[in-house]
Design a protein around this motif. Structure first.
Motif, PDB file in Angstrom:
ATOM      1  N   SER A   1      25.396  26.048  -8.566  1.00 29.60           N
ATOM      2  CA  SER A   1      25.450  26.564  -9.924  1.00 29.60           C
ATOM      3  C   SER A   1      25.475  25.424 -10.948  1.00 29.60           C
ATOM      4  O   SER A   1      24.804  25.495 -11.987  1.00 29.60           O
ATOM      5  N   ASP A   2      26.203  24.338 -10.656  1.00 28.17           N
ATOM      6  CA  ASP A   2      26.222  23.169 -11.557  1.00 28.17           C
ATOM      7  C   ASP A   2      24.841  22.527 -11.656  1.00 28.17           C
ATOM      8  O   ASP A   2      24.380  22.157 -12.737  1.00 28.17           O
ATOM      9  N   ILE A   3      24.184  22.390 -10.498  1.00 27.45           N
ATOM     10  CA  ILE A   3      22.852  21.777 -10.456  1.00 27.45           C
ATOM     11  C   ILE A   3      21.871  22.586 -11.310  1.00 27.45           C
ATOM     12  O   ILE A   3      21.116  22.054 -12.120  1.00 27.45           O
ATOM     13  N   VAL A   4      21.911  23.908 -11.142  1.00 29.26           N
ATOM     14  CA  VAL A   4      20.962  24.775 -11.847  1.00 29.26           C
ATOM     15  C   VAL A   4      21.251  24.764 -13.361  1.00 29.26           C
ATOM     16  O   VAL A   4      20.328  24.739 -14.179  1.00 29.26           O
ATOM     17  N   LYS A   5      22.521  24.736 -13.726  1.00 34.15           N
ATOM     18  CA  LYS A   5      22.873  24.659 -15.153  1.00 34.15           C
ATOM     19  C   LYS A   5      22.335  23.379 -15.785  1.00 34.15           C
ATOM     20  O   LYS A   5      21.779  23.405 -16.878  1.00 34.15           O
ATOM     21  N   ASP A   6      22.509  22.262 -15.094  1.00 38.54           N
ATOM     22  CA  ASP A   6      22.023  20.970 -15.571  1.00 38.54           C
ATOM     23  C   ASP A   6      20.507  20.981 -15.771  1.00 38.54           C
ATOM     24  O   ASP A   6      20.003  20.523 -16.800  1.00 38.54           O
TER      25      ASP A   6
ATOM     26  N   CYS B   1       9.420  21.159 -11.038  1.00 35.97           N
ATOM     27  CA  CYS B   1      10.872  21.196 -10.894  1.00 35.97           C
ATOM     28  C   CYS B   1      11.193  21.633  -9.469  1.00 35.97           C
ATOM     29  O   CYS B   1      10.794  22.708  -9.040  1.00 35.97           O
ATOM     30  N   THR B   2      11.896  20.794  -8.738  1.00 42.24           N
ATOM     31  CA  THR B   2      12.278  21.172  -7.376  1.00 42.24           C
ATOM     32  C   THR B   2      13.795  21.146  -7.231  1.00 42.24           C
ATOM     33  O   THR B   2      14.452  20.264  -7.771  1.00 42.24           O
ATOM     34  N   LEU B   3      14.313  22.131  -6.530  1.00 45.06           N
ATOM     35  CA  LEU B   3      15.758  22.157  -6.295  1.00 45.06           C
ATOM     36  C   LEU B   3      16.156  20.985  -5.397  1.00 45.06           C
ATOM     37  O   LEU B   3      17.084  20.252  -5.700  1.00 45.06           O
ATOM     38  N   LEU B   4      15.414  20.817  -4.287  1.00 42.58           N
ATOM     39  CA  LEU B   4      15.747  19.783  -3.315  1.00 42.58           C
ATOM     40  C   LEU B   4      14.583  18.832  -3.117  1.00 42.58           C
ATOM     41  O   LEU B   4      13.423  19.223  -3.227  1.00 42.58           O
TER      42      LEU B   4
ATOM     43  N   GLY C   1      16.806  18.749  -8.488  1.00 43.65           N
ATOM     44  CA  GLY C   1      18.195  19.195  -8.422  1.00 43.65           C
ATOM     45  C   GLY C   1      19.049  18.223  -7.634  1.00 43.65           C
ATOM     46  O   GLY C   1      20.052  17.712  -8.113  1.00 43.65           O
ATOM     47  N   MET C   2      18.599  17.928  -6.407  1.00 44.14           N
ATOM     48  CA  MET C   2      19.356  17.008  -5.558  1.00 44.14           C
ATOM     49  C   MET C   2      18.468  16.405  -4.482  1.00 44.14           C
ATOM     50  O   MET C   2      17.644  17.103  -3.895  1.00 44.14           O
ATOM     51  N   GLN C   3      18.631  15.112  -4.248  1.00 41.15           N
ATOM     52  CA  GLN C   3      17.945  14.469  -3.125  1.00 41.15           C
ATOM     53  C   GLN C   3      18.778  14.685  -1.872  1.00 41.15           C
ATOM     54  O   GLN C   3      19.996  14.561  -1.913  1.00 41.15           O
ATOM     55  N   ILE C   4      18.100  15.008  -0.776  1.00 43.41           N
ATOM     56  CA  ILE C   4      18.825  15.267   0.474  1.00 43.41           C
ATOM     57  C   ILE C   4      18.211  14.453   1.615  1.00 43.41           C
ATOM     58  O   ILE C   4      17.059  14.043   1.536  1.00 43.41           O
TER      59      ILE C   4
END
Ligand code: IMP
Ligand code: MG
Length: 178
Positions: free
Chosen positions: A16-21, A125-128, A144-147
């Motif tokens: 939820s924090d990632i998506v808000k940002d 835009c990519t989540l991961l 969103g985040m590098q994994i």
């Protein structure tokens, strides 16, 4: 279903924090633009649904379905359009919304065919993002985040069409797919 998960990589609160940002950044960048958000089905549908509600500028949405995996855990490199967009793209500032950028083959292909339809601009835009497994030279404008290079499921992401309904992103046990 939960027995097949090694560990939770991103929990609901963090998602939820990632998506808000991301929503905040996109809203700033697309203030005076003509935003069209394109969700790549099916993996990005959960992310897309959350993301558009964090976007505070006017926008339209559309969906496109492609296949590249055919049920395995590595991209086949062959991308097929299963469902195309409903509207012409002239005059739109496109934002492609994807669940995960892995080898990059899927997004390279999608970006190329959408560019040919002459939108005003095009961004991703990519989540991961799994930067270690890239095969095509493509980067996302919003990540969103590098994994790490692990196979993940949940929050829309699947293995053989299952696990999409998990509310978190988890690492799938290797024993499930090997
Ligand atoms: P690429 O063409 O290798 O970049 O693959 C991108 C697509 O593969 C994504 O849209 C996902 O559908 C799928 N994918 C890649 N890695 C994973 C993963 O770890 N879990 C689930 N699906 C994945
Ligand atoms: Mg996908």
């Amino acid at each position: 279903m939960l027995n097949d998960i090694d560990s939770v990589l991103i929990d609901e609160r963090k998602l939820s924090d990632i998506v808000k940002d991301l929503g905040k950044k996109i809203s700033e960048d697309y203030k005076d633009k003509n935003l069209l958000m394109i969700s790549i089905l099916k993996g990005s549908v959960v992310f897309m649904a959350d993301l558009i509600r964090q976007v505070t500028v006017p926008c339209q949405i559309d969906f496109m379905a492609v296949s590249s995996y055919h049920g395995g855990v590595k991209s086949s490199g062959v991308v097929k359009i299963l469902k195309d967009l409903d509207i012409p793209l002239e005059g739109f500032d496109l934002l492609i919304v994807e669940d995960i950028l892995d080898s990059g083959q899927t997004l390279s292909y999608i970006k190329k065919i959408l560019c040919a339809r002459k939108p005003k601009s095009i961004k991703i835009c990519t989540l991961l993002d799994k930067p270690m497994s890239r095969k095509s030279p493509i980067e996302a404008d919003y990540v969103g985040m590098q994994i790490p290079d692990e196979f993940v499921i949940g929050y829309g992401l699947d293995f053989k069409e299952e696990y999409r309904n998990l509310p978190f992103v988890g690492i799938l046990k290797q024993s499930v797919y090997s």
